[in-house]
Scaffold this motif. Structure first.
Motif, PDB file in Angstrom:
ATOM      1  N   UNK A 273      29.938  45.003  38.188  1.00  0.00           N
ATOM      2  CA  UNK A 273      29.845  44.237  39.438  1.00  0.00           C
ATOM      3  C   UNK A 273      31.198  43.663  39.820  1.00  0.00           C
ATOM      4  N   UNK A 274      31.942  43.193  38.809  1.00  0.00           N
ATOM      5  CA  UNK A 274      33.274  42.650  39.075  1.00  0.00           C
ATOM      6  C   UNK A 274      34.173  43.731  39.658  1.00  0.00           C
ATOM      7  N   UNK A 277      33.460  44.428  43.340  1.00  0.00           N
ATOM      8  CA  UNK A 277      34.049  43.453  44.256  1.00  0.00           C
ATOM      9  C   UNK A 277      35.525  43.786  44.468  1.00  0.00           C
TER      10      UNK A 277
ATOM     11  N   UNK B 215      28.493  42.987  47.694  1.00  0.00           N
ATOM     12  CA  UNK B 215      29.058  43.011  46.357  1.00  0.00           C
ATOM     13  C   UNK B 215      29.203  41.602  45.778  1.00  0.00           C
ATOM     14  N   UNK B 216      29.513  40.631  46.651  1.00  0.00           N
ATOM     15  CA  UNK B 216      29.583  39.249  46.179  1.00  0.00           C
ATOM     16  C   UNK B 216      28.220  38.821  45.669  1.00  0.00           C
ATOM     17  N   UNK B 218      25.827  40.724  44.588  1.00  0.00           N
ATOM     18  CA  UNK B 218      25.489  41.451  43.365  1.00  0.00           C
ATOM     19  C   UNK B 218      26.212  40.890  42.162  1.00  0.00           C
ATOM     20  N   UNK B 219      27.473  40.501  42.375  1.00  0.00           N
ATOM     21  CA  UNK B 219      28.213  39.902  41.267  1.00  0.00           C
ATOM     22  C   UNK B 219      27.540  38.609  40.844  1.00  0.00           C
TER      23      UNK B 219
END
Lengths: 475, 411
Positions: A273-274, A277, B215-216, B218-219
């Motif tokens: 996930x990192x 981003x 994505x934020x 999901x993180x």
């Protein structure tokens, strides 16, 4: 353990808990160390490092087959100051099969220890085997495997490892016989055993070894019967696992394994996930670059020119941030790898514990055998006493049985020895494991958190700069 | 982040300078009305103004999405050449029509829509806007039904135009003339090119902003799951290590929450404004299309009148008796041609002004959006670093303590 500058400072021997950047275990480097190391006593000054390099394809034409046999050899270079090695630097060529042999022999000789698992055999076709990527992956895995062996205070001094690292040419270790020929052997022995031509009593020297699958069919059958009796029989087996502490620890380790599995998965998901981003920030940066260029072209007034510059500045910042993310993730991965490593080690723990149970089973079986033999003698004596002057055939049987009993008692003693030995190994391994895990996990947590701090600060400063420099220009 | 632009004039709605006209609108309080299939959301539209055309200083009405659509259509019809602020999309997926996020996003977009109209020097004068902002329930219903026909019915002139299109095409073929039905001026080409490029770039930026939001989020989720698993793992460990794991887990969960918030912020303050500009580009394209249509009309009528002029001269010689009729017909066509030309030139002029206005506004708005984006990202990264820093020093202390204990026990 690690020939680094830290060694002077590390009088306590806590070489694992380095606060500086750890060498990346994935990068091949001749002074590699893995995080799993032992502390305590004299061993902290010894070192043994290996590098697995220079894969070479060897083509060997076997006489009969049309397809030449192609396999890969690796150069294994070792440096050490361990006195038992009688030298400081060695260099040999080994193939994957040799590693398998090493692993098998260690498994036999060092039952009860947490022996690091070797890289898996891969069931892939020969074409894939030759692919550069596969070879590189395997090389890295083999290097890691050897370092783990080197980190184990007992295994690093084993003859098996020494021979593997030192002996040029063919590996002087007997490979385990394959299943098929084992079965044939076993099948050949079976009639003899069944018809009582050879003794069915377990020879003492074999009692301290695990049952070799296929070869000792009778033994396996007996032990199987014993284990069934253990589970379902009305009476207690002659000797049982009594060590409460061990059983408690075993249960705790089982719990740990469950949690480790979950944590390991979540850690992987987090890294991914990192990464995502970071990737999208990079993509945004690229889009902004295009917009900035375009705005520059179209700019008519001053305000628009300034805006175009701002956009370009932001784009540069975004691309920079996305690059930081790549480093960030690689670092985070390194630390969280401890989770995966300890999860992998669980395999060794299971093997060590099952060595213990199988040794116990062998012991139990022998004791059951002994009681059976004693019981038979009693019966024979009882029935022959009824016959006047004794029964010649039953007397002979009693004599034979007494002989067998002597052998069986020797075997039982050997099995007992082996069992105790394994128990002790288990105990010391558990202790070291607890210690190592504490140290390595602390190191992991500290490393992970520090990485988060470092990179978030860097990323914050990039964005801040873009924000501040644009401040005067916009709105 | 203020999404509303108030009336273009730098004065607050609550204490205006007495001479400065202001018109400030807010769209609030979405309420679900009706049941099942008929259900819809109504919004409260509050207007504060000192403009004389408006009755009183404040007015509150209740409107629904289709009412906004009506207003948009009316403005598009009436004000050719002007870039009409875009509406938020009609909902695509039934399931999300009443989700809190969707409603909030729409509410904001409708607020922006009205305030942009209020800020536009020409649009704010619109009678339709006045009705929208002021008409009470009953008169509003009347107003809509009255104008609905006008909006959806094709004007007779349009049919004529279509017929003429066909006619002129045939004529061209017969006469072998290459008649340009589209402008070829440099200025026109430039605008077309600009709009196409802009659409591309904004679309790309919007796409990335959408992915960024996702994505934020999901993180944030991954961090929460990680925190949870780490806490459980800590449960298997004793002493300080267990504590350390627990703290890490807590910290991760805290940061996960921050990330979700950031994702929300990015959605509202980064993605939505970009999306709004993408929709605005569609408005620009509508203006271009109006201009092109006006051009065609003007061209055709010009050609037609020219043709009639030629015929008239011919008739003067050949059939003087027909001249009277033909002359009347010619004059009418000439009139239409002149009017069409005027309309076209008006659109071109207005459009040019609009493009300038648009560029300025875009520079301002997007500048602010990007600026805020950088600030938000910096803030998040800083907060994250701070949160972990606290833990880092704790871990240091604990690991030394724990190592100290180990030395004791092995000594």
């Amino acid at each position: 353990m690690s020939p680094s500058a830290d060694q002077e400072d590390d009088e306590d021997g806590f070489l694992g808990a380095q606060s500086g950047p750890e060498p990346d275990p994935r990068v091949s480097d001749s002074s590699k160390e893995v995080p799993i190391s032992r502390n305590g006593g004299n061993s902290s000054q010894e070192f043994l490092t290996m590098a697995v390099t220079q894969p070479q394809k060897i083509q060997e034409s076997t006489g009969s087959s049309l397809v030449p046999n192609i396999y890969v050899t690796y150069l294994v270079v070792s440096h050490t100051n361990i006195p038992e090695y009688g030298g400081t630097e060695f260099s040999v060529r080994r193939r994957f099969r040799d590693f398998v042999t090493l692993a098998d022999r260690l498994a036999l000789a060092y039952r009860g220890y947490f022996i690091p698992p070797r890289p898996d055999k891969s069931i892939v076709e020969s074409q894939v085997m030759q692919k550069q990527e596969f070879i590189e992956q395997r090389r890295v895995a083999l290097e890691k495997y050897l370092s783990r062996l080197a980190a184990h205070p007992v295994l690093r001094k084993s003859e098996e490892l020494r021979l593997f690292l030192q002996t040029n040419g063919k590996l002087p270790l007997q490979p385990s016989i394959d299943m098929a020929s084992r079965m044939l052997d076993g099948a050949a022995k079976l009639p003899k055993q069944l018809f009582g031509d050879s003794s069915t009593v377990l020879a003492p020297q074999e009692a301290s070894q695990p049952a070799k699958g296929g070869r000792d069919l009778i033994r396996i059958f007996k032990e199987l019967r014993q284990s069934v009796t253990n589970d379902w029989g009305a009476s207690k087996p002659p000797v049982v696992e009594e060590d409460k502490e061990f059983l408690e620890k075993k249960e705790k380790l089982q719990d740990l394994e469950l949690e480790l599995t979950e944590a390991s998965q979540q850690a992987e998901a987090l890294i991914k996930a990192q990464q995502e981003v970071g990737d999208v920030v990079g993509d945004l940066g690229l889009a902004l670059i295009r917009i900035g260029k375009y705005e520059s072209q179209e700019a008519t007034g001053n305000a628009q020119k300034v805006h175009a510059t701002d956009v370009k500045r932001l784009a540069t910042a975004a691309v920079k941030v996305s690059r930081f993310y790549k480093e960030f993730n690689a670092e985070s991965c390194k630390h969280l790898d401890h989770l995966h490593d300890y999860l992998g080690l669980m395999q060794s723990v299971h093997t060590a514990f099952s060595d213990r149970s199988s040794a116990l089973l062998t012991l139990q079986t022998l004791m059951t055998d002994l009681s059976a033999m004693h019981a038979r003698i009693e019966k024979l004596n009882a029935s022959s006493s009824k016959t006047f002057g004794g029964d010649r055939s039953s007397n002979r049987k009693v004599e034979e049985l007494n002989d067998s009993i002597k052998t069986a008692e020797k075997s039982r003693d050997k099995a007992q020895e082996e069992y105790e030995r394994i128990k002790e190994r288990n105990r010391s391994e558990i202790e070291n494991y607890e210690c190592d895990r504490q140290r390595d996990f602390f190191s992991m947590l500290k490393g992970f958190v520090q990485t988060q701090v470092t990179y978030n600060e860097r990323i914050a400063s990039v964005w801040s700069k873009a924000f501040e420099e644009a401040g005067s220009a916009s709105v | 982040m203020v999404s509303r632009r108030s009336a273009g004039i730098p004065s607050s709605p609550n204490s205006p300078a007495p001479e400065q006209p202001f018109l400030s609108i807010s769209v609030t309080d979405p309420v679900k009305l009706g049941n099942n299939v008929q259900a819809y959301i109504s919004y409260r539209v509050s207007t504060k103004t000192n403009m004389q055309e408006y009755r009183g200083l404040e007015k509150i009405v209740i409107r629904r999405y289709s009412d906004f659509v009506w207003l948009h259509e009316r403005l598009t019809e009436r004000y050719k050449g002007i870039i009409i602020p875009p509406l938020p999309e009609k909902s695509a997926v039934e399931k999300f029509r009443f989700s809190a996020e969707f409603i909030e996003v729409r509410r904001r977009a409708l607020d922006v829509f009205l305030n942009r109209i209020a800020a536009h020097p020409i649009l704010r004068q619109s009678d339709d806007l006045k009705s929208f902002l002021q008409a009470d329930e009953d008169s509003w219903v009347v107003e809509k039904s009255r104008t609905a026909e006008g909006v959806f019915k094709k004007k007779p002139s349009d049919f004529m135009q279509i017929f003429k299109d066909v006619q002129s095409k045939v004529t061209d073929v017969v006469l072998g003339k290459e008649k340009p039905l589209e402008e070829t001026s440099e200025e026109y080409e430039k605008v077309k090119h600009y709009v196409t490029e802009l659409e591309d770039h904004l679309g790309e930026a919007q796409k990335q902003s959408y992915r960024l939001v996702k994505r934020h989020s999901e993180l944030g989720q991954a961090l929460a799951e990680f925190g949870k698993s780490v806490k459980s793992l800590g449960g298997c460990e004793t002493g300080l290590l267990g504590k350390a794991f627990g703290e890490l887990g807590n910290r991760a969960e805290l940061l996960s929450y921050k990330l979700q918030k950031q994702a929300q912020d990015l959605l509202m303050n980064f993605e939505e404004p970009l999306k709004e500009y993408v929709r605005t580009v569609q408005s620009i394209k509508a203006v271009l299309s109006d201009r092109a249509q006006a051009f065609r009309q003007q061209r055709e009528l010009f050609e037609a009148s020219k043709l009639k002029e030629i015929n008239l001269e011919k008739l003067r010689v050949v059939r003087p008796d027909k001249v009277g009729e033909a002359e009347i017909d010619y004059r009418e066509t000439k009139l239409q041609s002149d009017e069409a030309n005027k309309r076209y030139e008006e659109i071109v002029k207005v459009m040019q002004q609009e493009m300038v206005r648009f560029q300025e506004e875009k520079t301002r708005d997007l500048g602010a959006v990007f600026h805020e984006f950088a600030r938000g990202q910096a803030q998040l990264a800083n907060d994250t670093a701070e949160a972990w820093k606290v833990l880092a020093s704790q871990l240091d202390a604990w690991s030394h303590q724990s190592a100290g204990k180990a030395v004791e026990s092995s000594a």
